[in-house]
Write an enzyme that holds these catalytic residues in place. Structure first.
Site, PDB file in Angstrom:
ATOM      1  N   ARG A   1       7.956   4.679  -4.636  1.00  0.00           N
ATOM      2  CA  ARG A   1       8.100   3.576  -3.421  1.00  0.00           C
ATOM      3  C   ARG A   1       6.963   2.607  -3.639  1.00  0.00           C
ATOM      4  NH1 ARG A   1       7.656   5.798   2.526  1.00  0.00           N
ATOM      5  NH2 ARG A   1       5.138   6.059   1.976  1.00  0.00           N
TER       6      ARG A   1
ATOM      7  N   HIS B   1      -0.806 -21.180  -1.368  1.00  0.00           N
ATOM      8  CA  HIS B   1       0.276 -20.253  -1.045  1.00  0.00           C
ATOM      9  C   HIS B   1       0.830 -19.974  -2.117  1.00  0.00           C
ATOM     10  CE1 HIS B   1      -0.735 -21.558   3.137  1.00  0.00           C
ATOM     11  NE2 HIS B   1       0.010 -20.664   3.639  1.00  0.00           N
TER      12      HIS B   1
ATOM     13  N   GLU C   1      12.098   3.013  14.371  1.00  0.00           N
ATOM     14  CA  GLU C   1      11.229   3.634  13.900  1.00  0.00           C
ATOM     15  C   GLU C   1       9.939   3.755  14.543  1.00  0.00           C
ATOM     16  OE1 GLU C   1       9.796   2.661   9.941  1.00  0.00           O
ATOM     17  OE2 GLU C   1       9.757   0.720  10.492  1.00  0.00           O
TER      18      GLU C   1
ATOM     19  N   TYR D   1       0.807  -1.273   0.055  1.00  0.00           N
ATOM     20  CA  TYR D   1      -0.058   0.085  -0.178  1.00  0.00           C
ATOM     21  C   TYR D   1       1.028   1.059  -0.128  1.00  0.00           C
ATOM     22  CZ  TYR D   1       0.806   1.131   4.843  1.00  0.00           C
ATOM     23  OH  TYR D   1       1.260   1.296   6.283  1.00  0.00           O
TER      24      TYR D   1
ATOM     25  N   LEU E   1      10.927   1.533   7.435  1.00  0.00           N
ATOM     26  CA  LEU E   1      10.376   1.778   5.909  1.00  0.00           C
ATOM     27  C   LEU E   1      11.006   3.390   5.583  1.00  0.00           C
ATOM     28  CD1 LEU E   1       7.963   1.387   4.166  1.00  0.00           C
ATOM     29  CD2 LEU E   1       6.811   3.439   5.416  1.00  0.00           C
TER      30      LEU E   1
ATOM     31  N   ARG F   1      -7.628 -20.363  -2.446  1.00  0.00           N
ATOM     32  CA  ARG F   1      -6.398 -20.396  -1.644  1.00  0.00           C
ATOM     33  C   ARG F   1      -5.235 -21.422  -1.489  1.00  0.00           C
ATOM     34  NH1 ARG F   1      -4.648 -21.974   3.189  1.00  0.00           N
ATOM     35  NH2 ARG F   1      -3.679 -20.243   4.897  1.00  0.00           N
TER      36      ARG F   1
ATOM     37  N   LYS G   1       6.305  -1.668   1.998  1.00  0.00           N
ATOM     38  CA  LYS G   1       5.239  -1.085   2.604  1.00  0.00           C
ATOM     39  C   LYS G   1       4.011  -2.004   2.324  1.00  0.00           C
ATOM     40  CE  LYS G   1       3.081   3.658   3.250  1.00  0.00           C
ATOM     41  NZ  LYS G   1       3.086   3.444   4.860  1.00  0.00           N
TER      42      LYS G   1
HETATM   43  N1  PDD Z   1       2.578   5.062   7.795  1.00  0.00           N
HETATM   44  N2  PDD Z   1       7.599   3.816   9.239  1.00  0.00           N
HETATM   45  C1  PDD Z   1       6.199   3.186   9.049  1.00  0.00           C
HETATM   46  C2  PDD Z   1       6.249   1.663   9.847  1.00  0.00           C
HETATM   47  C3  PDD Z   1       4.973   3.682   8.842  1.00  0.00           C
HETATM   48  O1  PDD Z   1       4.118   2.850   8.622  1.00  0.00           O
HETATM   49  C4  PDD Z   1       5.295   4.878   8.178  1.00  0.00           C
HETATM   50  C5  PDD Z   1       4.098   5.429   7.233  1.00  0.00           C
HETATM   51  C6  PDD Z   1       6.296   5.496   8.172  1.00  0.00           C
HETATM   52  C7  PDD Z   1       6.280   7.183   7.562  1.00  0.00           C
HETATM   53  O2  PDD Z   1       6.418   6.859   6.048  1.00  0.00           O
HETATM   54  P1  PDD Z   1       5.850   8.350   5.400  1.00  0.00           P
HETATM   55  O3  PDD Z   1       6.582   9.339   5.739  1.00  0.00           O
HETATM   56  O4  PDD Z   1       6.098   7.844   3.931  1.00  0.00           O
HETATM   57  O5  PDD Z   1       4.431   8.507   5.598  1.00  0.00           O
HETATM   58  C8  PDD Z   1       7.392   5.040   8.812  1.00  0.00           C
HETATM   59  C9  PDD Z   1       1.510   5.424   6.936  1.00  0.00           C
HETATM   60  C10 PDD Z   1       1.264   6.996   7.389  1.00  0.00           C
HETATM   61  C11 PDD Z   1       0.433   4.668   7.550  1.00  0.00           C
HETATM   62  O6  PDD Z   1       0.665   3.290   7.509  1.00  0.00           O
HETATM   63  O7  PDD Z   1      -0.834   5.091   7.529  1.00  0.00           O
END
Ligand code: PDD
Length: 268
Positions: free
Chosen positions: A41, A91, A168, A22, A192, A89, A136
């Site tokens: 990304r 894998h 993070e 996503y 991320l 379903r 992501k």
């Molecule tokens: N999440 N690290 C993680 C684990 C995240 O889920 C996110 C953002 C970030 C920051 O990334 P960015 O600056 O590109 O938004 C770092 C989004 C906002 C979410 O899951 O809603």
């Protein structure tokens, strides 16, 4: 289309396996912020999990712009999810499934004045995620458990700690200021690569502030002058409490003020 009209099969692999990636793109004054970086990304996430990218860059841009145009709010969060598609379903990758795409735009909540004045509280939790946090993926259960722990502790965010290093947040990147130098974890497989993180590094350069992309020992959290968390949804927030400790002077720090002010100028 109206949300009620959207239909996704229960056999969608996004639902059954979390086999999906996503993006979340902030929109200010009806203009998608750093759209190219977000779409790059997304393309990378798709490539890393080997889901075929269903659209060209121009088609993705049109999808985002179309959602923005149809929305009543000018400040939005555009969410895009791509799954490996619908199949019995099993894998292994299905042979003939086409990716499912779901995109929506929601009003971007503004940050409350109280939060800007007082800062937020953080807790630390053990990072139990897999070792490809650079992708992501929608499988966010470890992040959700961490965030829920924060919520139950009346904190805004959980900082994930692995092997003695603070990496993070559950949905944000982490910045720690010590002796006038700003530190953030390097872009590797354990975090991320946040688009907001990159933007804040650009702002630091513009402000002439020194920064280092390096691993942050957990202990630094308790002796930091300032701690910030960044994300597309919440921009750059100052933390004034972490676990039972007060951060710095207990109010958002001076460097944060400069970065936040420039952020507001540059985001539109
Ligand atoms: N999440 N690290 C993680 C684990 C995240 O889920 C996110 C953002 C970030 C920051 O990334 P960015 O600056 O590109 O938004 C770092 C989004 C906002 C979410 O899951 O809603």
């Amino acid at each position: 289309m109206p949300l009620e009209a959207c239909r996704i099969s229960p056999l969608d692999r996004g639902f059954v396996f979390g086999d999906a990636v996503y993006e979340l793109i902030p929109v200010y004054a009806s203009s998608a912020f750093y759209m190219q970086q977000h779409l790059a990304r997304l393309a990378r996430s798709l490539g890393q999990v080997r889901i075929q990218d269903p659209y060209t860059r121009a088609q993705w841009e049109a999808i985002v712009e179309n959602l923005v145009r149809q929305s009543e709010s000018a400040d939005l969060a555009v969410y895009i999810q791509v799954t490996r598609g619908v199949a019995k379903r099993d894998h292994p990758f299905p042979e003939n499934a086409a990716p499912t795409v779901f995109a929506m735009a929601n009003p971007l909540a503004s940050i409350a004045d109280e939060v800007l004045q007082n800062g937020v509280a953080l807790i630390t939790v053990k990072d139990v995620r897999w070792k490809r946090c650079d992708i992501k993926v929608t499988g966010l259960i470890a992040n959700i458990l961490a965030k829920q722990e924060a919520t139950q502790a009346s904190a805004s965010e959980a900082i994930l700690v692995r092997d003695g290093f603070a990496l993070e947040g559950s949905a944000s990147n982490l910045f720690v200021v010590r002796e006038g130098i700003v530190h953030t974890h390097p872009k590797d497989n354990l975090i991320l690569p946040g688009i907001t993180r990159d933007f804040v590094l650009e702002l630091l350069t513009e402000l002439g502030l020194e920064f280092r992309e390096q691993a942050i020992p957990e202990e630094w959290l308790y002796s930091a002058d300032e701690i910030w968390v960044t994300s597309s949804a919440r921009e750059v927030l100052a933390a004034t409490k972490i676990d039972q400790h007060v951060v710095g002077k207990g109010v958002p720090g001076e460097l944060w003020r400069d970065v936040y002010a420039l952020y507001q100028k540059r985001k539109v």
